[in-house]
Design a protein around this motif. Structure first.
Motif, PDB file in Angstrom:
ATOM      1  N   ASP A 171      32.615  34.097  51.940  1.00 45.38           N
ATOM      2  CA  ASP A 171      33.193  35.498  51.850  1.00 45.38           C
ATOM      3  C   ASP A 171      34.502  35.593  51.713  1.00 45.38           C
ATOM      4  OD1 ASP A 171      30.402  36.448  51.862  1.00 45.38           O
ATOM      5  OD2 ASP A 171      30.523  36.860  53.871  1.00 45.38           O
ATOM      6  N   ARG A 172      35.250  34.736  52.518  1.00 42.76           N
ATOM      7  CA  ARG A 172      36.890  34.800  52.211  1.00 42.76           C
ATOM      8  C   ARG A 172      37.237  34.368  50.975  1.00 42.76           C
ATOM      9  NH1 ARG A 172      37.677  32.412  58.437  1.00 42.76           N
ATOM     10  NH2 ARG A 172      36.134  33.629  59.365  1.00 42.76           N
ATOM     11  N   HIS A 173      36.590  33.308  50.455  1.00 42.36           N
ATOM     12  CA  HIS A 173      36.885  32.893  49.055  1.00 42.36           C
ATOM     13  C   HIS A 173      36.740  34.071  48.016  1.00 42.36           C
ATOM     14  CE1 HIS A 173      36.628  30.889  45.220  1.00 42.36           C
ATOM     15  NE2 HIS A 173      35.513  31.187  45.194  1.00 42.36           N
ATOM     16  N   HIS A 174      35.794  34.670  47.994  1.00 38.00           N
ATOM     17  CA  HIS A 174      35.437  36.015  47.314  1.00 38.00           C
ATOM     18  C   HIS A 174      36.785  37.023  47.595  1.00 38.00           C
ATOM     19  CE1 HIS A 174      32.356  35.303  44.674  1.00 38.00           C
ATOM     20  NE2 HIS A 174      31.830  34.310  45.528  1.00 38.00           N
ATOM     21  N   ALA A 175      36.960  37.082  48.645  1.00 41.25           N
ATOM     22  CA  ALA A 175      37.964  38.197  49.358  1.00 41.25           C
ATOM     23  C   ALA A 175      39.375  37.951  48.579  1.00 41.25           C
ATOM     24  CB  ALA A 175      37.973  38.665  50.413  1.00 41.25           C
ATOM     25  N   LYS A 176      39.612  36.425  48.645  1.00 39.91           N
ATOM     26  CA  LYS A 176      40.854  36.223  48.599  1.00 39.91           C
ATOM     27  C   LYS A 176      41.145  34.941  47.446  1.00 39.91           C
ATOM     28  CE  LYS A 176      42.059  38.075  52.158  1.00 39.91           C
ATOM     29  NZ  LYS A 176      43.072  39.449  52.494  1.00 39.91           N
ATOM     30  N   THR A 177      40.226  35.066  46.309  1.00 40.16           N
ATOM     31  CA  THR A 177      40.130  34.078  45.225  1.00 40.16           C
ATOM     32  C   THR A 177      41.498  33.666  44.451  1.00 40.16           C
ATOM     33  OG1 THR A 177      38.000  34.838  44.481  1.00 40.16           O
ATOM     34  CG2 THR A 177      39.177  33.472  42.985  1.00 40.16           C
ATOM     35  N   ASN A 178      41.952  32.501  44.515  1.00 42.54           N
ATOM     36  CA  ASN A 178      43.218  32.051  44.031  1.00 42.54           C
ATOM     37  C   ASN A 178      44.286  32.652  44.873  1.00 42.54           C
ATOM     38  OD1 ASN A 178      41.306  30.554  42.337  1.00 42.54           O
ATOM     39  ND2 ASN A 178      42.861  30.860  40.464  1.00 42.54           N
ATOM     40  N   MET A 179      43.991  32.964  46.127  1.00 43.78           N
ATOM     41  CA  MET A 179      45.252  33.458  46.803  1.00 43.78           C
ATOM     42  C   MET A 179      45.701  32.034  47.559  1.00 43.78           C
ATOM     43  SD  MET A 179      45.686  36.417  49.878  1.00 43.78           S
ATOM     44  CE  MET A 179      44.941  37.845  48.615  1.00 43.78           C
ATOM     45  N   LEU A 180      47.040  31.788  47.500  1.00 43.69           N
ATOM     46  CA  LEU A 180      47.509  30.365  47.793  1.00 43.69           C
ATOM     47  C   LEU A 180      47.080  29.926  48.921  1.00 43.69           C
ATOM     48  CD1 LEU A 180      48.988  28.501  46.664  1.00 43.69           C
ATOM     49  CD2 LEU A 180      51.338  29.173  47.436  1.00 43.69           C
TER      50      LEU A 180
END
Length: 442
Positions: free
Chosen positions: A203-212
């Motif tokens: 879920d965090r991957h989807h909320a922060k996709t390609n956030m460093l």
């Protein structure tokens, strides 16, 4: 005629050539007939080491001609086409405008792509169970020289189990949420993957996709991490180079079994999932060994499991990793750019797409994770019609994999990535080996 390369930048042509963000070539009529070339910036990286000035094999020669040359830029269709061919893409999307929001994209999707269909959902379960059973049968009957094919089929089939659990975690499998958690937990058990820990992290991957720093799937190596110690540096080079198609094993171990990585309100559900996984290992593995021996455990469980992790790693890195796709800090991050413009659609052989329930149709899944897997193709068609020029699309190929495994390594703010063999050439023989043996064709 003489050529001047502005800004004191040098270009190493041939195999070590680096992508360029923009290229403006202008010819000027003068008695000296001087051709001025200016390279604004590098899409991947700048040339900083003197080693890059050494001519490589298959060196190409740029010959100046006294005719007008049409300017080319990173935003031009022709230049993006050149980069696509170089990286192994069918299309590299135009940069998405800053004022476009994710809601703008969502509003263009037809409502029917969000609808849950129980028949289609359970059909996907039937496909996975049947294909997995067929794989087990193939392993039991195949002569030794056909076992790799049986392992490949079975590993791909159990990847379908993961995709079913993936839909359950996103609440796109059933309207009954308790049933979703039950099915998701069962689907993950043959993979010994704890469902709830993965769900929280994903879920965090989807909320922060390609956030460093915040993305929990993949992100580039930090240069500080790379320079920590020779042993760690070597491990990173192998992990992000030749072992990258199995790096999800390390991710599975690091992210999903440490209770300290979860919020207090998540810990109870995490413990339940971990108990299920350990129970499966404690009961299932001894039964397999009792019936078939250690070799049977390797044949029927371990090798298909490695096949699953090959697809898990490959899908993940292809979806979000390319020299032109940046990871950005939270203050620079834009949701629409990351989810629409920074996610890759990649076509695979049709049997893989069927067994893996179209998880490769990934752009609409990042636009909205509530779209069931069986509706992803319809959603992608709609996105192509409305946002087609901004999409990154590829067909799975050697060039694409080679680009990711030999170029996309250490984070650089302006250039996105620096390859290991530029930072540590003496220790990067695994990367030079891949460059030598992996084909260049798409």
């Amino acid at each position: 005629m003489a050529c001047k390369i502005a800004d004191s930048m040098f270009l190493c042509l041939g195999p070590c050539q680096r992508p360029i963000r923009s290229q403006r070539i202008a010819t000027h009529s003068s008695p000296a007939s001087i051709c001025h070339l200016k390279w604004d910036s590098l899409l991947l990286k700048g040339i900083s080491n003197k080693k890059d000035l050494i001519p490589m094999k298959r060196t190409k020669v740029i010959q100046a001609v006294a005719v007008p040359v049409t300017p080319s830029s990173a935003d031009s269709a022709e230049y993006r086409k050149q980069l696509a061919e170089r990286y192994g893409f069918r299309q590299i999307g135009e940069p998405l405008l800053d004022n476009v929001t994710l809601k703008d994209v969502l509003d263009t999707l037809p409502k029917k792509v969000f609808e849950i269909d129980d028949v289609k959902a359970w059909t996907s379960v039937l496909i996975s169970v049947t294909s997995y059973a067929l794989g087990i049968f193939m392993i039991s009957k195949a002569p030794w020289y056909l076992l790799p094919l049986a392992w490949a089929w079975t590993g791909t089939a159990i990847t379908g189990f993961f995709v079913i659990g993936h839909d359950c975690a996103h609440k796109s499998f059933s309207k009954n949420k308790l049933l979703e958690d039950f099915v998701g937990t069962l689907a993950f058990l043959p993979l010994i993957y704890p469902y709830e820990p993965w769900r929280f992290k994903h879920d965090r991957h989807h909320a922060k996709t390609n956030m460093l720093s915040e993305d929990t799937a993949w992100h580039p190596v930090w240069e500080e991490e790379f320079e920590t110690s020779p042993f760690l540096r070597k491990a990173i080079i192998f992990g992000y180079g030749p072992f990258r198609p199995w790096m999800s094993i390390a991710h599975w171990l690091i992210w999903h079994f440490d209770l300290n990585k979860f919020r207090p309100n998540e810990v109870k559900r995490v413990k339940t999932s971990l108990a299920c996984v350990f129970a499966f290992m404690a009961i299932g593995w001894p039964l397999i060994i009792y019936k078939t021996g250690i070799i049977g455990w390797i044949n029927f469980w371990l090798m298909p499991w490695l096949g699953y992790h090959f697809w898990m790693s490959t899908f993940t890195m292809v979806h979000h990793t390319a020299p032109h796709i940046p990871f950005k800090s939270s203050d620079e991050w834009n949701a629409a750019q990351a989810q629409l413009n920074g996610t890759v659609h990649c076509d695979y052989p049709r049997w893989i797409e069927i067994l893996c329930h179209d998880i490769n149709v990934h752009i609409p899944h990042h636009v909205s994770s509530r779209i069931p897997s069986y509706n992803l193709r319809a959603a992608h068609k709609s996105i192509q019609e409305n946002w087609g020029p901004y999409l990154n699309e590829a067909t799975w190929n050697w060039r694409l994999m080679k680009t990711i495994m030999t170029v996309c390594h250490v984070y650089h703010k302006e250039q996105n990535y620096i390859a290991f063999d530029e930072l540590a050439p003496q220790e990067s023989s695994p990367i030079t080996f891949l460059k030598r043996i992996m084909p260049d064709y798409a």
